[in-house]
Design a protein around this motif. Sequence first.
Motif, PDB file in Angstrom:
ATOM      1  N   ILE A 172       0.889  -1.151  -0.238  1.00  0.00           N
ATOM      2  CA  ILE A 172      -0.201  -0.090   0.152  1.00  0.00           C
ATOM      3  C   ILE A 172       0.883   1.447  -0.193  1.00  0.00           C
ATOM      4  CG2 ILE A 172      -1.737   1.489   1.483  1.00  0.00           C
ATOM      5  CD1 ILE A 172      -2.818  -1.523   2.278  1.00  0.00           C
ATOM      6  N   ARG A 173       1.966   1.416   0.925  1.00  0.00           N
ATOM      7  CA  ARG A 173       2.848   2.383   0.927  1.00  0.00           C
ATOM      8  C   ARG A 173       3.562   2.590  -0.490  1.00  0.00           C
ATOM      9  NH1 ARG A 173       6.071   1.469   6.417  1.00  0.00           N
ATOM     10  NH2 ARG A 173       5.876  -0.744   5.555  1.00  0.00           N
ATOM     11  N   TYR A 174       3.728   1.572  -1.179  1.00  0.00           N
ATOM     12  CA  TYR A 174       4.460   1.715  -2.314  1.00  0.00           C
ATOM     13  C   TYR A 174       3.492   2.548  -3.368  1.00  0.00           C
ATOM     14  CZ  TYR A 174       7.354   0.626  -6.776  1.00  0.00           C
ATOM     15  OH  TYR A 174       7.952   0.596  -7.813  1.00  0.00           O
ATOM     16  N   PHE A 175       2.527   1.933  -3.284  1.00  0.00           N
ATOM     17  CA  PHE A 175       1.101   2.443  -4.228  1.00  0.00           C
ATOM     18  C   PHE A 175       0.895   3.821  -4.125  1.00  0.00           C
ATOM     19  CE2 PHE A 175      -1.093  -1.955  -4.748  1.00  0.00           C
ATOM     20  CZ  PHE A 175      -0.371  -2.344  -5.639  1.00  0.00           C
ATOM     21  N   VAL A 176       0.970   4.371  -2.843  1.00  0.00           N
ATOM     22  CA  VAL A 176       0.617   5.489  -2.403  1.00  0.00           C
ATOM     23  C   VAL A 176       1.669   6.592  -2.983  1.00  0.00           C
ATOM     24  CG1 VAL A 176       0.607   7.261  -0.630  1.00  0.00           C
ATOM     25  CG2 VAL A 176      -0.762   5.208  -0.497  1.00  0.00           C
ATOM     26  N   THR A 177       3.030   6.153  -2.819  1.00  0.00           N
ATOM     27  CA  THR A 177       4.167   6.920  -3.776  1.00  0.00           C
ATOM     28  C   THR A 177       3.569   7.030  -5.024  1.00  0.00           C
ATOM     29  OG1 THR A 177       5.563   5.139  -3.981  1.00  0.00           O
ATOM     30  CG2 THR A 177       5.907   6.353  -1.939  1.00  0.00           C
ATOM     31  N   LYS A 178       3.188   6.108  -5.581  1.00  0.00           N
ATOM     32  CA  LYS A 178       2.903   6.209  -7.149  1.00  0.00           C
ATOM     33  C   LYS A 178       1.650   7.181  -7.344  1.00  0.00           C
ATOM     34  CE  LYS A 178       4.057   3.652 -10.156  1.00  0.00           C
ATOM     35  NZ  LYS A 178       4.847   4.050 -11.251  1.00  0.00           N
ATOM     36  N   VAL A 179       0.743   7.045  -6.630  1.00  0.00           N
ATOM     37  CA  VAL A 179      -0.470   8.071  -6.623  1.00  0.00           C
ATOM     38  C   VAL A 179      -0.018   9.459  -6.544  1.00  0.00           C
ATOM     39  CG1 VAL A 179      -2.715   8.816  -5.549  1.00  0.00           C
ATOM     40  CG2 VAL A 179      -1.839   6.247  -6.091  1.00  0.00           C
ATOM     41  N   LEU A 180       1.016   9.955  -5.581  1.00  0.00           N
ATOM     42  CA  LEU A 180       1.396  11.158  -5.311  1.00  0.00           C
ATOM     43  C   LEU A 180       2.348  11.327  -6.280  1.00  0.00           C
ATOM     44  CD1 LEU A 180       1.509  11.098  -1.501  1.00  0.00           C
ATOM     45  CD2 LEU A 180      -0.303  11.909  -2.901  1.00  0.00           C
ATOM     46  N   ARG A 181       3.045  10.624  -7.097  1.00  0.00           N
ATOM     47  CA  ARG A 181       4.071  10.868  -8.041  1.00  0.00           C
ATOM     48  C   ARG A 181       5.418  11.497  -7.354  1.00  0.00           C
ATOM     49  NH1 ARG A 181       1.284  13.571 -13.504  1.00  0.00           N
ATOM     50  NH2 ARG A 181      -0.342  11.663 -13.915  1.00  0.00           N
ATOM     51  N   VAL A 182       5.826  10.714  -6.305  1.00  0.00           N
ATOM     52  CA  VAL A 182       6.910  11.041  -5.638  1.00  0.00           C
ATOM     53  C   VAL A 182       7.713   9.978  -5.938  1.00  0.00           C
ATOM     54  CG1 VAL A 182       6.038  12.333  -3.953  1.00  0.00           C
ATOM     55  CG2 VAL A 182       5.981  10.147  -3.583  1.00  0.00           C
ATOM     56  N   ASP A 183       9.282  10.060  -5.703  1.00  0.00           N
ATOM     57  CA  ASP A 183       9.938   8.825  -5.447  1.00  0.00           C
ATOM     58  C   ASP A 183       9.488   7.616  -4.908  1.00  0.00           C
ATOM     59  OD1 ASP A 183      12.239   7.222  -5.696  1.00  0.00           O
ATOM     60  OD2 ASP A 183      13.784   8.731  -5.586  1.00  0.00           O
ATOM     61  N   THR A 184       9.475   6.613  -5.312  1.00  0.00           N
ATOM     62  CA  THR A 184       8.914   5.187  -4.866  1.00  0.00           C
ATOM     63  C   THR A 184       9.801   4.446  -3.761  1.00  0.00           C
ATOM     64  OG1 THR A 184      10.077   3.654  -6.423  1.00  0.00           O
ATOM     65  CG2 THR A 184       7.780   4.533  -6.770  1.00  0.00           C
ATOM     66  N   MET A 185      11.092   5.178  -3.584  1.00  0.00           N
ATOM     67  CA  MET A 185      12.129   4.920  -2.591  1.00  0.00           C
ATOM     68  C   MET A 185      11.854   5.432  -1.315  1.00  0.00           C
ATOM     69  SD  MET A 185      15.043   3.360  -3.997  1.00  0.00           S
ATOM     70  CE  MET A 185      16.623   4.295  -3.182  1.00  0.00           C
TER      71      MET A 185
END
Length: 247
Positions: A172-185
Amino acid sequence: MLNKMIRAAVFIILPFTIPVLISSTQPRAQQKSRGVRTLYLIRHGDYSLQNDSDPDSVMVLTPLGIAQARLVSERLKSMNVRFDSFISSTMTRARQTAEVINRDFPELRLEQSDLIRECTPPSWRKDAMAGIDTTEREECARKLEQAFHKYFIPSPDDRDRNDIIVCHGNVIRYFVTKVLRVDTMAWLQMSISNCSLTIVRILPDGTMKLDAFGDYGHIPENMRTFTGGTNEPRELLIDSGKSKINK
């Protein structure tokens, strides 16, 4: 003389031609779907983790985890939303959480996916990455990217759609970085509670809105658990028909 007449004709025709070319794309835009897809991402309930090397089959929900699943199910019911699909990870703790929720939504057929199994994608945190093979991290990111492109898509028509996905904290946390368009790291910069609710809306043009992240308002504070930090094991006790937590 003939050349002058041709040039004049071109100047006369072009002003009428260009608007026609531009307007021809408008019907295509009007034909696009207008439905909104909303994803309800749920982290599994508390489970009996003994050792990371233990097989998945023994990592079952604790009584507290089952109670958490019932609470998030009540939260979903209170929303008065018509859900269209129900998907869970194939891992035991996520599958059992979904099965508890499914009792309140028997009209939904529970599907399972290996793409949203728990794994550890790359992160800046060297301490968290210690002991995790680079190939394993890259394979995790590859699967999560595949899952994101499969599930985080607009509604195919004009009808709004609501999908439940039960999976894991890292996922879920990885998906949220994608939604927010921030670095997935950056996924480890977030903390997420068991049976918390994360809501993402996907608009017809593919734009995504994070409505809620890790919302655990349906879970009493003394029943809240999460991985890492100062989290302490908790046990659900039944006393005179009322549940309470023994810390």
